[in-house]
Design a protein around this motif. Structure first.
Motif, PDB file in Angstrom:
ATOM      1  N   ARG A  18      -3.219  -0.441  -6.111  1.00 31.89           N
ATOM      2  CA  ARG A  18      -3.016  -1.611  -5.250  1.00 31.89           C
ATOM      3  C   ARG A  18      -1.617  -1.595  -4.631  1.00 31.89           C
ATOM      4  O   ARG A  18      -1.439  -1.975  -3.476  1.00 31.89           O
ATOM      5  N   ASP A  19      -0.610  -1.139  -5.396  1.00 30.01           N
ATOM      6  CA  ASP A  19       0.756  -1.033  -4.864  1.00 30.01           C
ATOM      7  C   ASP A  19       0.824  -0.052  -3.700  1.00 30.01           C
ATOM      8  O   ASP A  19       1.627  -0.227  -2.779  1.00 30.01           O
ATOM      9  N   ASP A  21      -1.104   0.371  -1.318  1.00 31.64           N
ATOM     10  CA  ASP A  21      -1.462  -0.224  -0.028  1.00 31.64           C
ATOM     11  C   ASP A  21      -0.220  -0.683   0.734  1.00 31.64           C
ATOM     12  O   ASP A  21      -0.231  -0.766   1.954  1.00 31.64           O
ATOM     13  N   LEU A  22       0.853  -0.973  -0.005  1.00 30.81           N
ATOM     14  CA  LEU A  22       2.064  -1.514   0.601  1.00 30.81           C
ATOM     15  C   LEU A  22       3.159  -0.468   0.798  1.00 30.81           C
ATOM     16  O   LEU A  22       4.189  -0.766   1.402  1.00 30.81           O
ATOM     17  N   LEU A  23       2.967   0.746   0.275  1.00 31.75           N
ATOM     18  CA  LEU A  23       4.006   1.768   0.301  1.00 31.75           C
ATOM     19  C   LEU A  23       3.570   3.003   1.074  1.00 31.75           C
ATOM     20  O   LEU A  23       2.390   3.331   1.111  1.00 31.75           O
ATOM     21  N   THR A  24       4.529   3.685   1.658  1.00 29.39           N
ATOM     22  CA  THR A  24       4.247   4.964   2.301  1.00 29.39           C
ATOM     23  C   THR A  24       4.586   6.094   1.325  1.00 29.39           C
ATOM     24  O   THR A  24       5.234   5.864   0.300  1.00 29.39           O
TER      25      THR A  24
END
Length: 54
Positions: A18-19, A21-24
């Motif tokens: 889930r994390d 989704d927010l990180l590249t």
């Protein structure tokens, strides 16, 4: 970097799917590189005054 190595780095950092989704990929690589510096003892650490002067 291979997919298994990337996922290993994520586990080592404690990141969840889930994390991600927010990180590249670059952000994860930067986080891993910085995490290796956590135990380094710096001779001088910046204070708020130093940041204000900057």
């Amino acid at each position: 970097m291979t997919t298994p190595l990337f996922l290993l780095r994520c586990v080592q950092l404690g990141l969840s799917i889930r994390d991600l989704d927010l990180l590249t990929i670059g952000m994860v690589n930067d986080m891993f590189a910085e995490s290796r510096n956590d135990d380094y003892k710096y001779r001088e650490v910046a204070t708020q005054k130093d940041f204000d002067l900057f």
